[in-house]
Every structure is written in structure tokens, then in C-alpha cells.
Scaffold this active site. Structure first.
Site, mmCIF file in Angstrom:
data_model
loop_
_atom_site.group_PDB
_atom_site.id
_atom_site.type_symbol
_atom_site.label_atom_id
_atom_site.label_comp_id
_atom_site.label_asym_id
_atom_site.label_seq_id
_atom_site.Cartn_x
_atom_site.Cartn_y
_atom_site.Cartn_z
ATOM 1 N N ASP A 36 0.827 -1.211 0.000
ATOM 2 C CA ASP A 36 0.000 0.000 0.000
ATOM 3 C C ASP A 36 0.861 1.260 0.000
ATOM 4 O O ASP A 36 0.352 2.356 -0.209
ATOM 5 C CB ASP A 36 -0.961 0.014 1.203
ATOM 6 N N ASN A 37 2.154 1.105 0.250
ATOM 7 C CA ASN A 37 3.049 2.261 0.250
ATOM 8 C C ASN A 37 3.930 2.294 -0.990
ATOM 9 O O ASN A 37 4.999 2.907 -0.986
ATOM 10 C CB ASN A 37 3.913 2.253 1.519
HETATM 11 P P1 AMP Z 1 1.092 3.186 6.717
HETATM 12 O O1 AMP Z 1 1.600 1.831 6.329
HETATM 13 O O2 AMP Z 1 1.651 3.726 7.986
HETATM 14 O O3 AMP Z 1 1.259 4.159 5.593
HETATM 15 O O4 AMP Z 1 -0.484 3.077 6.976
HETATM 16 C C1 AMP Z 1 -1.250 1.919 6.799
HETATM 17 C C2 AMP Z 1 -2.691 2.244 6.826
HETATM 18 O O5 AMP Z 1 -3.057 2.809 8.083
HETATM 19 C C3 AMP Z 1 -3.178 3.220 5.773
HETATM 20 O O6 AMP Z 1 -4.457 2.823 5.385
HETATM 21 C C4 AMP Z 1 -3.221 4.513 6.529
HETATM 22 O O7 AMP Z 1 -4.121 5.440 5.962
HETATM 23 C C5 AMP Z 1 -3.692 4.054 7.897
HETATM 24 N N1 AMP Z 1 -3.304 4.977 8.974
HETATM 25 C C6 AMP Z 1 -2.064 5.231 9.449
HETATM 26 N N2 AMP Z 1 -2.116 6.116 10.444
HETATM 27 C C7 AMP Z 1 -3.410 6.463 10.626
HETATM 28 C C8 AMP Z 1 -4.108 7.346 11.482
HETATM 29 N N3 AMP Z 1 -3.487 8.076 12.408
HETATM 30 N N4 AMP Z 1 -5.457 7.422 11.351
HETATM 31 C C9 AMP Z 1 -6.110 6.695 10.434
HETATM 32 N N5 AMP Z 1 -5.508 5.838 9.601
HETATM 33 C C10 AMP Z 1 -4.171 5.724 9.677
HETATM 34 MG MG MG Z 2 0.665 4.278 3.914
#
Ligand code: AMP
Ligand code: MG
Length: 533
Positions: free
Chosen positions: A280-281
Site C-alpha cells: 500500500d506504500n
Molecule cells: P502506513 O503503512 O503507515 O502508511 O499506513 C497503513 C494504513 O493505516 C493506511 O491505510 C493509513 O491510511 C492508515 N493509517 C495510518 N495512520 C493512521 C491514522 N493516524 N489514522 C487513520 N488511519 C491511519
Molecule cells: Mg501508507
């Protein structure tokens, strides 16, 4: 070059919000956390904040949007880019995607704390999508709040721009704003939550589409929507490929493979560790996206990852990034298979990843060493030597450029060892055995330089153009964050300014080229970070 009139009011921006116009919307209007089926996005407004304050903006990114410097310091800008107001033509939405996190399929993720504002078409006809990160909850926020804190937002803002100026493909950052709200975070998930300052970054990129946007549709066997999104993406982001067809899907995936390989080569060149290479990143444009617990190699250690969440397995360690990018592409290939229905084109594209990476990496390593062609033996031995003792990667290559190949070889080696001494963290580690091995390597290296016959001066210019002197060292970002949390933003401005010219030595900026000080070795934020931001 034609010069255009700058935009003095955000309402004068031209938007073409094709993503929401051409793709199906979630029919549920309420902003409640849920699984969203049969849709690519949900309409959702940014959350209002009490006291927005724009800490910094990047003029180069404002230029991409044709924004005048005056509009960037206006109240309107502050309000819009903290999420309090939509300018004319903006439409707010969060998109649906899934992903593999740390190797496991995680189902629906989505823009949990990112809210898109639409795509600006600038006066050169370029498309630039705007996205607020940290502007509040969306249907994809799962158990979290949709917010971001100052610490992680400073890191995202500075690193996006630092990467751009280093020549690494990346999403950009227009602005960093404080919201005036408090956000509670348990930084290390250890039962010590504290209130932090809330912040919003406005990110800018041609598109924010990720591998996971396709994966979620394939996982749900929604082949019709998978095709719709693929066709949309090819037409919008890869128009040079022509009208979508089975052949074009294959070419498109090949292009994603190629771009991803080139991006990872650049990460390895500058010593960037992404930290969370979940699918997803991963951007389908091959841009570095989602600056979370990333870090910069200080001492060269291919085993290093800054991400405490990954401390055991170290899946996303520096040396593993090329293999992980490949693994992620395999997941994307699986997701795109229903469109192509043949394995061969996907396999061929994956081979293109391997070839592009290998060739790009070899050319990059040759350039770092100032050689006209890759020398496997020389490069292999250097990469074996570097981790033996704590050696600052950035300083090592800058100091290596100082080698004087015109002296008798023994003198030249002695001089080089003297120059390189700055790059070592622990002088006691420089044992006689180590120095003998380094001497041998330098002797080979200097012989090779003499064979090439390039004047030292021009070799130095070439090496310094690919080996940065200034990178966003983990402790430098942390020092800027420490001050910012006290309301002093000077270091953020100073770092942005410095990192605009990462390859040129700047007067009075010597301290930013220094290796990590000892106090930073074990300090949170300097050597270890968590996903919690
Ligand atoms: P990441 O791998 O950290 O980029 O995030 C993984 C998932 O978690 C993605 O769907 C992000 O949008 C979600 N996410 C991360 N931090 C938050 C947050 N503080 N509030 C809501 N969703 C989050
Ligand atoms: Mg992300």
C-alpha cells in the site's frame, strides 16, 4: 520559455478531478468506518481545526501549481491547506486500497488519514494531485483518528523535498501546517501516551495511486472495476502507452517494474531506508511515497532498519529493499493477472525489474566510485569492507573523491586513509587487519583510477554530483522537531534551504555534514522510529 502570470488567489486554480468523475463513488454519504465495495473512493471533508498555522511551504512546489509567493503566505492558504476550507474547484475524497503489510495480506486499508482535494492542471498542462495528510478521519481510518502529529509531519515535509533535490523520484510536499489541536500518541506502543501537536502536510504528486488500489479489487474479485481503474490509470498517468488493451496492460506493468527499479537504485545510492515497504506504500508511478519510520544510513549497515515495528524480522532493512520491491511487484502482478490472463507478459515484466535494477545499480555504483564502468571485484570488496567497522556512508564517498591519484601509490593510499578518517565512528575499530584490508582495496582502486586516466578534478566533480554531502540525517530532523515542538521553526527552514543543494558544499554549513553525534546513537527519533505517528 514562456512565463505565465502567477496565481494570486487559490480560487483561480484550475481543477480537473478526473479520479472522482470517471471512477465509481461509495454511495454511503456518512463518514463512518466501513468496508467500501464496488467503489474507488468516498467523499469526505477534512476536519475543521481550531487554529491553523502554516509553518513552512516549499516554493518549488508552489511553482508547480503556479502559486505566487503572496498567496502562499495568505490566510486563505493557511485555511485551505490545514483543511478548514475548500478553494473553488476542490472536491474532497478518500480512496480505497488494500495491501500486504509486512508480507501478509491486510485487506482494506485506504486513505485512513489522507484526504484528496482534486487535481490541479497547471499552466503547462501538467496534472498535480493535492492531498492533505492528517486532516481527519475517513471511512478508511479503521481504529485510528486520521490525524498526524508535528513530529511525523516535519519528517514527511523535509524528506519529500530532500529526496526531490537529491534526484530521487518522490511525492512532493507543498506545506506543513499546525492545526492548533492536540493529538495523543503512544510513540513506542509502550503504554506512555502523550499529547502532541497536530499537523497537516499537503502532498503533491501526479497521482497517489498505489499497488494496493489494484490489489483490493483483485482480492474482492471485482474484475470489472479492476479493469475500469486500470484503464483510467493508463489513460491518465501513462497516456504515452496508448489506449488500454491486453498488450498495453503488459506494457504498463513493465513500465511500473522499470520505474520501481529506478527508484530503488536511487534509494541505495543515497542511503535511504523507507522502513515500511508495504504494497500500500508503493506508488504505481515509481515515486517514493509515505514517509513514516524511514531513516538514512549513517554507518553503512545493509542490515539496518529504523522501524522498531520491524526490528525482529528486519524485512525492510536497507539491503533488502531491492528484493522487497520485487516481491511487491509480484503481488501487483497477481492483482493484474485477471486483466491479462497470461503469465508470460507479467513474468517478462518482472525480468525487466531485475535487469533494470541490476544495470542501474551497477552504473550507480560505478558513478559513486568515479569509474567509467562497473568493476565487480572492486565494488564487491568495498561493500564487504564498509560494514566491518562503523563507517559513515555519506562521508566515506565524499572523502573518497579526494583521492589524489597522481602521487606514488603508497603515498596516495596513506593520504586517502588520512582523508577517510573523518568517516569512522569508532577509531578503536581501525585494527591493523582492517587497515591492511582497506590499504589493499585503496591500492586496487587507485590503480584502477590511474588506468582510467581521468584527471582527479573532473573525477571529483562527477563523484560529488552523485554522492551527496548533505542528507536528512536522522538526528538533524530530530533537532528540528525538538525546536518545532517548542514553537521554534527556524531549523526546519534552515534544513529545507540546506537540502535544496545536497551536492554542493555550502559556506558555514559544515555542521550539517558531520556524522551522527554520540548522543543520537540510541535516542528515539534518531536511530529508531515506530509506525505510530
Ligand atoms: P502506513 O503503512 O503507515 O502508511 O499506513 C497503513 C494504513 O493505516 C493506511 O491505510 C493509513 O491510511 C492508515 N493509517 C495510518 N495512520 C493512521 C491514522 N493516524 N489514522 C487513520 N488511519 C491511519
Ligand atoms: Mg501508507
Amino acid at each position: 520559455m514562456t512565463s505565465f502570470a502567477k496565481i494570486t488567489q487559490l480560487d483561480d486554480l484550475t481543477f480537473d478531478n478526473r479520479f472522482i468523475r470517471d471512477l465509481p463513488a461509495d454511495e454511503e454519504p456518512l463518514n463512518t468506518r466501513r468496508q467500501v465495495f464496488g467503489a474507488c473512493y468516498s467523499r469526505v471533508l477534512p476536519t475543521q481545526v481550531v487554529k491553523p498555522h502554516c509553518v513552512i511551504y516549499a516554493q518549488e512546489v508552489a511553482d508547480l501549481l503556479d502559486l505566487s509567493p503572496e498567496v502562499c503566505v495568505s490566510d486563505e492558504f493557511t485555511q485551505v491547506f490545514a483543511g478548514n476550507r475548500l478553494a473553488e474547484g476542490m472536491e474532497a475524497y478518500a480512496t480505497c486500497y488494500g495491501g500486504h503489510q509486512f508480507g501478509n495480506w491486510a485487506g482494506q486499508l485506504g486513505d485512513g488519514r489522507a484526504i484528496n482535494l482534486g487535481d490541479v492542471i497547471n499552466q503547462r498542462g501538467e496534472r498535480w494531485a493535492l492531498q492533505l495528510k492528517g486532516a481527519g478521519a475517513t471511512p478508511y481510518s479503521r481504529g485510528s483518528d486520521g490525524l498526524a502529529v508535528l513530529r511525523s509531519s516535519v519528517r514527511e515535509f523535509l524528506c519529500s523535498e530532500a529526496m526531490y533535490h537529491l534526484g530521487v523520484p518522490t511525492t512532493r510536499a507543498l506545506s506543513l501546517s499546525l492545526t492548533g489541536e492536540q493529538v495523543v500518541r503512544d510513540m513506542f506502543y509502550d503504554g506512555n501516551p502523550r499529547a502532541e501537536l497536530g499537523a497537516v502536510v499537503c502532498r503533491v504528486a501526479p497521482s497517489f495511486t498505489r499497488f494496493g488500489h489494484f490489489q483490493i479489487l483483485a482480492a474482492r474479485s471485482d474484475e470489472a472495476l479492476l479493469k475500469t481503474l486500470a484503464d483510467y490509470t493508463i489513460r491518465t498517468d501513462f497516456p504515452e502507452l496508448g489506449e488500454p488493451s491486453i498488450e498495453v496492460y503488459g506494457q504498463w506493468f513493465t513500465e511500473i517494474c522499470r520505474r520501481t527499479a529506478e527508484m530503488v537504485v536511487q534509494w541505495q545510492r543515497v542511503g535511504f531506508v523507507h522502513g515500511v515497504m508495504n504494497t500500500d506504500n508503493m506508488s504505481i508511478l515509481g515515486l517514493t511515497i509515505d514517509y513514516g519510520p524511514y531513516g538514512w544510513l549513517e554507518n553503512y549497515d545493509p542490515e539496518w532498519t529504523p522501524n522498531t515495528t520491524d526490528a525482529e524480522e528486519r524485512r525492510y532493512r536497507f539491503g533488502n529493499q531491492p528484493a522487497i520491491a520485487f516481491w511487491n511487484l509480484v503481488q501487483l502482478a497477481n492483482a493484474l493477472y485477471p486483466l491479462i490472463k497470461r503469465v508470460e507478459p507479467l513474468k517478462t515484466a518482472l525480468t525487466v525489474y531485475e535487469q533494470t535494477f541490476e544495470q542501474g545499480w551497477q552504473a550507480m555504483m560505478a558513478a559513486k566510485l568515479g569509474l567509467s564502468t562497473f568493476d565487480e571485484q572492486l565494488c564487491g570488496e568495498l561493500l564487504a569492507i564498509l560494514p566491518l567497522v562503523e563507517t559513515d556512508m555519506t562521508l566515506f564517498y565524499r572523502k573518497l573523491a579526494l583521492v589524489n591519484s597522481t602521487l606514488p601509490v603508497a603515498e596516495s593510499v596513506a593520504d586517502a586513509i588520512h582523508q577517510l578518517s573523518d568517516a569512522y565512528y569508532v577509531p578503536e575499530q581501525l585494527t591493523a587487519d582492517y587497515l591492511a584490508r582497506l590499504t589493499q582495496w585503496l591500492t586496487h582502486y587507485i590503480h584502477r583510477l590511474q588506468q582510467e586516466g581521468v584527471a582527479d578534478d573532473s573525477r571529483r566533480v562527477g563523484m560529488n554530483a552523485v554522492n551527496p554531502i548533505y542528507v536528512l540525517r536522522n538526528y538533524l530532523a530530530q533537532l528540528a522537531i525538538d525546536d518545532a515542538e517548542q514553537g521554534d521553526f527556524a531549523k526546519i527552514h534552515e534544513l529545507l534551504d540546506l537540502l535544496r543543494n545536497p551536492y554542493n558544499e555550502q559556506a558555514d554549513k559544515q555542521q550539517f555534514a558531520a556524522k551522527r553525534p554520540d548522543w543520537a546513537r540510541q535516542r528515539a527519533g534518531c536511530s529508531m522510529l515506530s509506525c505510530s505517528s
